[in-house]
Scaffold this motif. Structure first.
Motif, PDB file in Angstrom:
ATOM      1  N   LYS A 177       0.858  -1.653  -0.201  1.00 58.16           N
ATOM      2  CA  LYS A 177      -0.058  -0.386   0.220  1.00 58.16           C
ATOM      3  C   LYS A 177       1.170   1.248   0.076  1.00 58.16           C
ATOM      4  CE  LYS A 177      -3.563   2.049   1.609  1.00 58.16           C
ATOM      5  NZ  LYS A 177      -4.957   2.257   3.002  1.00 58.16           N
ATOM      6  N   HIS A 178       1.965   0.841   1.008  1.00 55.23           N
ATOM      7  CA  HIS A 178       2.668   2.307   0.633  1.00 55.23           C
ATOM      8  C   HIS A 178       4.339   2.225  -0.008  1.00 55.23           C
ATOM      9  CE1 HIS A 178      -0.113   3.684   3.431  1.00 55.23           C
ATOM     10  NE2 HIS A 178      -0.457   2.663   4.464  1.00 55.23           N
ATOM     11  N   GLY A 179       4.455   1.659  -0.344  1.00 55.98           N
ATOM     12  CA  GLY A 179       5.840   0.744  -0.862  1.00 55.98           C
ATOM     13  C   GLY A 179       7.637   0.686   0.768  1.00 55.98           C
ATOM     14  N   ASP A 180       8.392   0.853   0.065  1.00 57.13           N
ATOM     15  CA  ASP A 180       9.149   0.373   0.699  1.00 57.13           C
ATOM     16  C   ASP A 180       9.622   1.360   1.822  1.00 57.13           C
ATOM     17  OD1 ASP A 180      11.365   0.044   2.457  1.00 57.13           O
ATOM     18  OD2 ASP A 180      12.935  -0.334   0.666  1.00 57.13           O
ATOM     19  N   ILE A 181       8.907   1.680   2.902  1.00 59.02           N
ATOM     20  CA  ILE A 181       8.958   2.937   4.187  1.00 59.02           C
ATOM     21  C   ILE A 181       9.864   3.672   5.001  1.00 59.02           C
ATOM     22  CG2 ILE A 181       5.996   2.871   4.164  1.00 59.02           C
ATOM     23  CD1 ILE A 181       6.375   1.656   6.669  1.00 59.02           C
ATOM     24  N   ALA A 182      10.463   2.531   4.749  1.00 59.36           N
ATOM     25  CA  ALA A 182      11.942   2.835   5.116  1.00 59.36           C
ATOM     26  C   ALA A 182      13.401   3.328   3.910  1.00 59.36           C
ATOM     27  CB  ALA A 182      12.715   1.683   6.180  1.00 59.36           C
ATOM     28  N   SER A 183      12.188   3.432   2.855  1.00 64.97           N
ATOM     29  CA  SER A 183      14.065   3.958   2.025  1.00 64.97           C
ATOM     30  C   SER A 183      14.236   4.841   1.730  1.00 64.97           C
ATOM     31  CB  SER A 183      13.432   3.837   0.674  1.00 64.97           C
ATOM     32  OG  SER A 183      12.106   5.097   0.663  1.00 64.97           O
ATOM     33  N   THR A 184      14.003   5.788   2.940  1.00 65.73           N
ATOM     34  CA  THR A 184      14.642   7.136   3.061  1.00 65.73           C
ATOM     35  C   THR A 184      15.432   7.435   4.535  1.00 65.73           C
ATOM     36  OG1 THR A 184      12.513   7.946   3.553  1.00 65.73           O
ATOM     37  CG2 THR A 184      12.937   8.295   1.428  1.00 65.73           C
ATOM     38  N   CYS A 185      14.848   6.561   5.862  1.00 68.65           N
ATOM     39  CA  CYS A 185      15.757   6.265   6.190  1.00 68.65           C
ATOM     40  C   CYS A 185      17.055   6.947   6.434  1.00 68.65           C
ATOM     41  CB  CYS A 185      15.680   4.884   7.275  1.00 68.65           C
ATOM     42  SG  CYS A 185      15.823   4.627   9.210  1.00 68.65           S
ATOM     43  N   VAL A 186      16.964   6.965   8.155  1.00 70.11           N
ATOM     44  CA  VAL A 186      18.622   8.209   8.380  1.00 70.11           C
ATOM     45  C   VAL A 186      19.790   6.969   8.563  1.00 70.11           C
ATOM     46  CG1 VAL A 186      17.587  10.788   8.686  1.00 70.11           C
ATOM     47  CG2 VAL A 186      17.773   8.651  10.278  1.00 70.11           C
ATOM     48  N   PHE A 187      19.230   5.884   9.085  1.00 66.12           N
ATOM     49  CA  PHE A 187      19.827   4.702   9.567  1.00 66.12           C
ATOM     50  C   PHE A 187      20.306   4.056   8.254  1.00 66.12           C
ATOM     51  CE2 PHE A 187      17.942   6.301  13.328  1.00 66.12           C
ATOM     52  CZ  PHE A 187      19.131   6.852  13.791  1.00 66.12           C
ATOM     53  N   LYS A 188      21.416   3.680   7.593  1.00 63.41           N
ATOM     54  CA  LYS A 188      21.525   2.936   6.892  1.00 63.41           C
ATOM     55  C   LYS A 188      21.651   1.655   6.765  1.00 63.41           C
ATOM     56  CE  LYS A 188      21.813   7.166   4.526  1.00 63.41           C
ATOM     57  NZ  LYS A 188      20.275   6.979   3.703  1.00 63.41           N
TER      58      LYS A 188
END
Length: 191
Positions: free
Chosen positions: A40-51
């Motif tokens: 529904k929302h895609g990869d919600i962690a894709s822009t996470c500040v932690f790599k």
């Protein structure tokens, strides 16, 4: 030797409980929810500040737990804890704006529920006050009717007294006229 067997058994159990969902290794219990979130929302962690994948996975697991609580309405008891977890995920730049919308709806529902309860309580108190006012009105009406009857009786009494006084005045005038007429007739008449 027992520690080694336990450690191997524990590790294999842990590994069988872990499933890979779009590159993130999450607990099997969170798989369905995470797949639905990604769909529904895609990869919600894709822009996470932690790599690191493990840190992102931690936040995804937290999001899955929050979603479970929202879906089962367990939110009510632990709203603050859930709010903190969502805030932490937002701080890590995990896309949880869609959860925030659920919080807003929950808070509005909670506020409306509180208002509704207060209104019901107020209605109950007003009903009691209305009942007391109606009883007071009936008592005052009975008092008024009693006073009205006493007033009418007193009014009749005043009218009777007025008639008696008028009758007495008439009798007094008649008696005075008779008295005056006797004074005018001398006993002896002089010619």
């Amino acid at each position: 030797m027992n520690k080694i067997r336990f450690s191997v058994l524990e590790k294999s159990t842990y590994q069988s409980d872990i499933v890979c969902v779009q590159g993130y290794k999450v607990r099997r219990s969170n798989t369905t929810i995470l797949e639905a979130v990604f769909k529904k929302h895609g990869d919600i962690a894709s822009t996470c500040v932690f790599k690191t994948s493990s840190t992102r996975t931690h936040f995804l697991e937290v999001v899955c737990e929050v979603v479970k609580r929202i879906q089962t309405n367990i939110m009510i008891e632990i709203v603050e804890d859930i709010e903190c977890k969502v805030s932490d995920a937002e701080a890590a730049n995990i896309n949880v704006s869609w959860i925030r919308a659920h919080f807003e709806a929950f808070n509005k529902r909670k506020e409306t529920s509180k208002k509704y309860s207060l209104l019901l309580e107020m209605k109950s108190k007003i009903s009691l006050a209305k009942r007391a006012a109606q009883m007071d009105l009936r008592e005052r009406c009975a008092e008024l009717m009693g006073a009205q009857k006493r007033f009418e009786k007193a009014e009749r009494c005043v009218k009777v007294m007025h008639l008696v006084k008028n009758n007495l005045n008439d009798n007094i005038l008649e008696s005075k006229a008779k008295l005056d007429s006797w004074v005018k007739h001398p006993v002896v008449q002089a010619n």
